[in-house]
Design a protein around this motif. Structure first.
Motif, PDB file in Angstrom:
ATOM      1  N   PHE A 113      52.529  31.291 -48.808  1.00 21.68           N
ATOM      2  CA  PHE A 113      51.581  32.365 -49.488  1.00 21.68           C
ATOM      3  C   PHE A 113      50.349  32.718 -48.740  1.00 21.68           C
ATOM      4  O   PHE A 113      49.697  31.661 -48.513  1.00 21.68           O
ATOM      5  N   LYS A 150      46.355  36.812 -51.069  1.00 23.15           N
ATOM      6  CA  LYS A 150      46.517  37.807 -52.038  1.00 23.15           C
ATOM      7  C   LYS A 150      48.117  37.962 -52.562  1.00 23.15           C
ATOM      8  O   LYS A 150      48.345  38.454 -53.430  1.00 23.15           O
ATOM      9  N   GLU A 157      49.825  35.317 -53.039  1.00 25.63           N
ATOM     10  CA  GLU A 157      49.948  34.519 -54.112  1.00 25.63           C
ATOM     11  C   GLU A 157      49.405  34.973 -55.593  1.00 25.63           C
ATOM     12  O   GLU A 157      49.951  34.834 -56.413  1.00 25.63           O
ATOM     13  N   ASN A 158      48.240  35.801 -55.364  1.00 25.96           N
ATOM     14  CA  ASN A 158      47.859  36.517 -56.618  1.00 25.96           C
ATOM     15  C   ASN A 158      48.865  37.604 -57.149  1.00 25.96           C
ATOM     16  O   ASN A 158      48.879  37.689 -58.133  1.00 25.96           O
ATOM     17  N   MET A 206      52.130  37.222 -56.935  1.00 26.97           N
ATOM     18  CA  MET A 206      53.111  36.481 -57.569  1.00 26.97           C
ATOM     19  C   MET A 206      52.840  36.120 -58.957  1.00 26.97           C
ATOM     20  O   MET A 206      53.310  36.135 -59.842  1.00 26.97           O
ATOM     21  N   GLN A 207      51.161  35.764 -59.107  1.00 25.04           N
ATOM     22  CA  GLN A 207      50.641  35.330 -60.619  1.00 25.04           C
ATOM     23  C   GLN A 207      50.598  36.169 -61.374  1.00 25.04           C
ATOM     24  O   GLN A 207      50.991  36.388 -62.559  1.00 25.04           O
ATOM     25  N   THR A 208      50.071  37.561 -60.806  1.00 23.01           N
ATOM     26  CA  THR A 208      49.627  38.850 -61.720  1.00 23.01           C
ATOM     27  C   THR A 208      50.631  39.716 -62.147  1.00 23.01           C
ATOM     28  O   THR A 208      51.021  40.016 -63.320  1.00 23.01           O
ATOM     29  N   ASP A 224      54.339  37.498 -62.585  1.00 18.60           N
ATOM     30  CA  ASP A 224      53.947  36.677 -63.721  1.00 18.60           C
ATOM     31  C   ASP A 224      54.861  35.245 -63.466  1.00 18.60           C
ATOM     32  O   ASP A 224      55.610  34.644 -64.238  1.00 18.60           O
ATOM     33  N   ILE A 225      54.845  34.965 -62.187  1.00 16.69           N
ATOM     34  CA  ILE A 225      55.541  33.665 -61.591  1.00 16.69           C
ATOM     35  C   ILE A 225      54.347  33.023 -61.197  1.00 16.69           C
ATOM     36  O   ILE A 225      53.506  33.294 -60.605  1.00 16.69           O
ATOM     37  N   GLU A 226      54.498  31.643 -61.323  1.00 13.84           N
ATOM     38  CA  GLU A 226      53.558  30.617 -60.891  1.00 13.84           C
ATOM     39  C   GLU A 226      54.099  30.038 -59.614  1.00 13.84           C
ATOM     40  O   GLU A 226      55.041  29.263 -59.856  1.00 13.84           O
ATOM     41  N   PRO A 227      53.490  30.441 -58.530  1.00 13.61           N
ATOM     42  CA  PRO A 227      54.062  29.654 -57.460  1.00 13.61           C
ATOM     43  C   PRO A 227      53.494  28.060 -57.523  1.00 13.61           C
ATOM     44  O   PRO A 227      52.801  27.652 -57.752  1.00 13.61           O
ATOM     45  N   TRP A 228      54.513  27.330 -56.917  1.00 12.00           N
ATOM     46  CA  TRP A 228      54.377  25.663 -56.953  1.00 12.00           C
ATOM     47  C   TRP A 228      53.945  25.329 -55.620  1.00 12.00           C
ATOM     48  O   TRP A 228      53.753  25.580 -54.679  1.00 12.00           O
TER      49      TRP A 228
END
Length: 117
Positions: A100, A103, A105-106, A108-110, A113-117
């Motif tokens: 990622f 940006k 990664e951001n 993916m999160q916002t 609504d997925i939390e990258p591991w």
């Protein structure tokens, strides 16, 4: 069924005849022949051997190189992105390879609504 002979052995045994036959072709025929050989080579299916350690090593090395290339590409162009690659099935417990940019990664999160591991 018949006899089998390796291609390298066949070429070695018939080298002179093959060269004479090739030289007897017109330049257009030689070019067409070379193109046909190249197309056949390009369409050749690469067989992946299933040695798990070797495959894992190749995959890890390839993705390490991809991480470096993505980082360089992002620095040069301002692009942002991510990739995820998984080998096998869930039962194989193969470690996914993930990259990622900050940006991405951001996003993916916002957005997803997925939390990258």
């Amino acid at each position: 069924i018949g006899d089998r002979i390796k291609l390298t052995q066949f070429v070695a045994q018939n080298k002179d005849d093959l060269q004479v036959a090739y030289k007897n072709l017109t330049p257009t025929q030689q070019e067409a022949y070379n193109t046909e050989v190249q197309v056949a080579q390009d369409m050749k299916v690469i067989v992946v051997h299933s040695n798990p350690k070797a495959v894992s090593h190749i995959v890890s090395a390839t993705f390490a190189n991809m991480d470096w290339e993505w980082t360089a590409l992002c620095a040069q162009t301002g692009l942002e992105g991510f990739y995820i690659a998984v080998q096998g099935t869930v039962e194989d417990l193969s470690e996914p390879k993930i990259f990622f940019t900050p940006k991405a990664e951001n996003v993916m999160q916002t957005v997803l609504d997925i939390e990258p591991w």
